[in-house]
Each structure stands twice: as structure tokens, then as C-alpha cells.
Design a protein around this motif. Sequence first.
Motif, PDB file in Angstrom:
ATOM      1  N   LYS A   2       0.832  -1.206   0.000  1.00 21.42           N
ATOM      2  CA  LYS A   2       0.000   0.000   0.000  1.00 21.42           C
ATOM      3  C   LYS A   2       0.867   1.257   0.000  1.00 21.42           C
ATOM      4  O   LYS A   2       0.488   2.264  -0.578  1.00 21.42           O
ATOM      5  N   GLN A   3       2.044   1.182   0.636  1.00 25.92           N
ATOM      6  CA  GLN A   3       2.946   2.330   0.639  1.00 25.92           C
ATOM      7  C   GLN A   3       3.482   2.589  -0.770  1.00 25.92           C
ATOM      8  O   GLN A   3       3.612   3.740  -1.180  1.00 25.92           O
ATOM      9  N   ALA A   5       1.844   1.907  -3.475  1.00 28.76           N
ATOM     10  CA  ALA A   5       0.697   2.488  -4.167  1.00 28.76           C
ATOM     11  C   ALA A   5       0.555   3.973  -3.840  1.00 28.76           C
ATOM     12  O   ALA A   5       0.280   4.788  -4.719  1.00 28.76           O
ATOM     13  N   GLN A   6       0.759   4.336  -2.583  1.00 26.34           N
ATOM     14  CA  GLN A   6       0.674   5.750  -2.202  1.00 26.34           C
ATOM     15  C   GLN A   6       1.827   6.549  -2.798  1.00 26.34           C
ATOM     16  O   GLN A   6       1.631   7.670  -3.256  1.00 26.34           O
ATOM     17  N   ASP A   7       3.031   5.982  -2.797  1.00 26.43           N
ATOM     18  CA  ASP A   7       4.191   6.675  -3.347  1.00 26.43           C
ATOM     19  C   ASP A   7       4.010   6.982  -4.831  1.00 26.43           C
ATOM     20  O   ASP A   7       4.423   8.036  -5.304  1.00 26.43           O
ATOM     21  N   ASN A   9       0.989   6.808  -6.516  1.00 26.12           N
ATOM     22  CA  ASN A   9      -0.394   7.192  -6.813  1.00 26.12           C
ATOM     23  C   ASN A   9      -1.093   6.131  -7.670  1.00 26.12           C
ATOM     24  O   ASN A   9      -1.700   6.425  -8.696  1.00 26.12           O
ATOM     25  N   LYS A  11      -3.636   2.475  -7.679  1.00 27.01           N
ATOM     26  CA  LYS A  11      -4.772   1.868  -6.986  1.00 27.01           C
ATOM     27  C   LYS A  11      -4.370   0.474  -6.507  1.00 27.01           C
ATOM     28  O   LYS A  11      -3.818  -0.321  -7.263  1.00 27.01           O
ATOM     29  N   ASN A  27      -0.377  -6.728   3.467  1.00 29.12           N
ATOM     30  CA  ASN A  27       0.401  -5.618   2.933  1.00 29.12           C
ATOM     31  C   ASN A  27       1.891  -5.942   2.975  1.00 29.12           C
ATOM     32  O   ASN A  27       2.623  -5.682   2.020  1.00 29.12           O
ATOM     33  N   ARG A 162      10.822  -0.318  -1.872  1.00 31.17           N
ATOM     34  CA  ARG A 162       9.974   0.761  -2.387  1.00 31.17           C
ATOM     35  C   ARG A 162      10.779   1.716  -3.257  1.00 31.17           C
ATOM     36  O   ARG A 162      10.316   2.127  -4.325  1.00 31.17           O
TER      37      ARG A 162
END
Length: 190
Positions: A2-3, A5-7, A9, A11, A27, A162
Motif C-alpha cells: 500500500k505504501q 501504491a501511495q508513493d 499514486n 490503486k 500488505n 519501495r
Amino acid sequence: MKQIAQDLNLKAMPDSIFCKIFPRFCNLLGKYILSGKFRGKKVEIYTIKFPNIKQFPLRLVVKINLGLTQSFHIAMRRKPFLVNLYKIFDKNMYLTNNPILDSRLLFSTDTRGLLNLILRYDEIQDQLYNIWKTRKCDGTLFINNDFITYNEPFRLVTKTTRERVKNVINLICDIVDIIKLSWNEDNTVN
């Protein structure tokens, strides 16, 4: 996951019902499929199992579709310990003019002109060095007419993982831009 995905942008979609019940555990284990647009290209990030093995080990895969008609194949991977065996069995070995890349990476291709075109840019060489700067990275980048994929053995999502995924996606987007800009109307590379 999820991190990541946030980094980037992107889904995040759970891989199974188990992930909906235990999202924090899943996760860490990479049980999500990430998809979305990055720099105008559709990106997919997911984990896959090795064939004939139940759960572990997994591979983290980053994929962008290319969709060209002319067939070609390029592979970039960390230089193995027994590189001479690769030279004997794989006739498509390629050495660059960059001694730093040649000491770290092993290139194989059936289209030397396209690989020369990609490696001509210093930014690409810098990105390759940043991805494979440690000996712990066992990732492989495959480029063919259908898609560009990067895969590596998956352990846990850490800060270095990441960062490497971000570097890989930037590298793949740059390679897609180079290939698309250099592709002629008659489906050949300049």
C-alpha cells in the motif's frame, strides 16, 4: 504494497478475501495488485508464485505493456557468479562501453541496435546503476515487443524495495519513451 501504491499514486486491489480480513499482514506479504497510470503509461505491480510451489518464494513483478509488432528480446540482469556459462550457452551476450555497467550487469539481446539506442543515454545508464547498485538485487528486466517487465525475488516490502520499485518504474517509462519515439512507421528502429 500500500505504501508503494501511495508513493506512485496507484490503486491497490486485494489479491484475496484473506487480505480484506488481515490487511496489515497481507500488505507486508505483497498480496495486493497495484495498477494505474504513471507518466501516462499503464503500470501493474503484483506478486506471483513460482510454478509448482505452494506459497513461497514469490516474485515481485512490475509490468508496462508496449504493444509493438516487430519481435525483439532484451534482458538485463545482475551479473552471475558463473558468467562464463552464460557466454557458452547464450549466444546473444552484449557488452557495453561502460565498465561500471559491464562489471555489474549482464545484457543479452537479439537486437543490438535497439539496446545501443537505449544505452546511449546517460540517464538510462545512471538509472540502471541505481537499481543494481547493491549485490542483493537479483532483479531482471525483460523488454520485448509486447511488454516490459521487471521481476525480483520478493521478501518483504522495505524502504529499499519501495525505492527500487520507483527507480524501476522511472527506468521502464524512459525506455518506453525511447522505443516509441524511435519506432518508424514501418515498425523498425532508426
